[in-house]
Design a protein around this motif. Sequence first.
Motif, short mmCIF file in Angstrom:
data_model
loop_
_atom_site.label_atom_id
_atom_site.label_comp_id
_atom_site.label_asym_id
_atom_site.label_seq_id
_atom_site.Cartn_x
_atom_site.Cartn_y
_atom_site.Cartn_z
N ARG B 348 0.81 -1.22 0.00
CA ARG B 348 0.00 0.00 0.00
C ARG B 348 0.84 1.27 0.00
O ARG B 348 0.36 2.35 0.32
N GLU B 351 -0.45 3.99 -2.30
CA GLU B 351 -1.72 4.50 -1.76
C GLU B 351 -1.48 5.42 -0.56
O GLU B 351 -2.05 6.51 -0.45
N ILE B 354 0.03 8.85 -1.66
CA ILE B 354 -0.90 9.85 -2.19
C ILE B 354 -1.83 10.36 -1.10
O ILE B 354 -2.14 11.55 -1.05
N LEU B 355 -2.23 9.44 -0.18
CA LEU B 355 -3.10 9.89 0.92
C LEU B 355 -2.36 10.90 1.80
O LEU B 355 -2.94 11.89 2.24
N ARG B 356 -1.06 10.65 2.01
CA ARG B 356 -0.27 11.62 2.78
C ARG B 356 -0.16 12.93 2.01
O ARG B 356 -0.25 14.02 2.59
N PRO B 436 5.84 10.92 1.61
CA PRO B 436 5.08 10.89 0.35
C PRO B 436 5.91 11.36 -0.84
O PRO B 436 5.71 10.90 -1.96
#
Lengths: 229, 443
Positions: B348, B351, B354-356, B436
């Motif tokens: 992950r 994922e 990008i979420l960070r 990130p």
Amino acid sequence: MLISLDHVTKTYRGNDQPVVAVNDVSVEVAAGEFVAVVGPSGCGKTTLLLVAGGLLGPDSGEVQIDLQDPYALSADQRARFRAERIGFVFQQFHLVPYLSVLDNVLAPALVTGERDAADRALALIDRFGLSDRRNHRPGQLSTGERQRVALARALLNDPRVILADEPTGNLDGENSEDVLQALQTFANDGGAVLLVTHDPDAVAFAGRTVTLDNGQVAMQTGQEKVASD
Amino acid sequence: MKISHLVVQEIVHRRLNFLLAVFGVSVAIACLVGAATMLNAGEIQTEQAIRESKQAAEKAVRKSKQAAEKAGKQLQDEMRKITKGLGFNIVVLAEDEDLGAFHAEGTPTKTMPQEYVTRLAKSPIVVINHLLPIVTRKIEWPEAKQTIVLTGTRGEVPQAHRDLKKPLLDLVPPGKIVLGHHLHTSQNLKPGDTLTLKQRKFEVLKCHPERGSVDDVTAWLNLEEAQEMLGMQNLVNAILALECNCATVDRVAEIRGEIAKVLPGTKVLERGRKALARAEARNKAKKSADRAVAEAEASGTRLMADAEASGARLMADRQELTSVMVPVAMIGSFAWIALLALGNSRQRRSEIGILRAIGLGSRQVLVLFLGKALLVGLTGGAIGYAIGFLAGSRWGAAVDADLYQARWLVTALLLAPLLSAAASWIPALLASRQDPAVVLQEQ
């Protein structure tokens, strides 16, 4: 200025020789302006974008986004700052594979927790022609649709700035134009777009072009397009 | 949208990772709960076995005790009857009795008032168990042409201050006669026959076996009849005091003294050392019975101790097994979950990057991973508890008892999420600290 990079330098220190990715670069993007950053591969374009996005602290120089230095904030504050002020669009889309279109668009609301986020997300999905796809997973979408989802996600929190890294790199002409048009609209609405690209069509959309070479600004061309305000 | 939605969606998306992690937790919890249930069942089984052994032993002891007591009583009764012949422990004779003649003849010749017996019976002497007044005299049995000893007895005289004892000499009813061995054999008589003695008819009540004493030539009649036949109405010529508490010689002297106080002038003789022999015989009979009871009790105690030791051995074996099995399962499960969580965090990476980038804080990423770990733990804990309980109940023991213990369900549902969260902690921490920028540059 919504984006202000003033004499920014960033050096990578790995096991080998230090690499100066960005060397004393100054770029400013005003509200309503759409600026393209071009240059050969490895010239520091993406590094410049990450520095501008508050993701990669510069070794020297000053960064300001919407008149705020993100690096003066704590990590958590900076994360929230990004969620509220900056929208990111990437060549690889970076969608969360197990979330639906709607949930991907809503992802930034995890940080802000705004109640009307779902309504705004649905409006954006509708605006980008994805209404019939809102419950689909990214793997079920075309590349153009994925990039539109990424754009919708970038716009959810109504940011002041959009930082786009090769957003048309994987798209065909029609989809590229749609994406660029959307960025143009965002700028026209008073936002600031800093676009890193190799795509000449994308450059044509930009009001101003900054050419980087070997980490330095080699050239700046075009008219500044400043929002009326 | 909330983080929990993200956690659930990710679990649905990567089912295999979730199921493998749940399996790891389930195995550990199943081992723990199974072992606990098995031990609990073992304890119940052991307690039940001990209880059953105890009941069986108690029953056996009771049975043995009853048998021993019965045998002891029979033995004592037999002994009492056998030693009855030794019974002239103390004999009270008339004041003017010539002891020389008495010893020479074997029977007293003088008389004393029968009222003496009553006086003695009403006296507070507690050392005498039986009082038997008799008249006795050597006479000719003209019809049989034999010399016999005629003895009249009325059986035991109740003592005013004591409960009535079982009489040592049976009362001879009027018209009946009891014959010594020589008398009934020489005249060929048996119980129920009729004989004539000094022109009086008597029905034979009982025929004694051979005793090798003067009893063999003695005929016993009812006291009143004997007195009448001998012309000794309201007179007796001896009072037998039997079964005196006279374990020592000094004690006999005391008895003699006590009788002398009540019946001054009478002569009191101890009939040899027979009382002691009798007491010893009875004591031995009692000891023999007590020993049998004690042996039965000891046997029962041994049975119970064996059952307890057997149960304790079984429990120790099971505890040893679980003390190894449970920690191994826990450590194995911990490592398994940690590896799965590490693999999941690597999978992950993009994922999370990008979420960070879009604003998720490190704490939210941590919650994302630990939330999943808690769900893994809860699911695995519930499944593990069910499997462990069923397995422990089945293999633990064939007991009907309810083995459910709420504390183990609570333990399973608390421990499993803790185990899962602890194992996922490092991978979750690594994921939350992921830069990130590095992830985005890699893309």
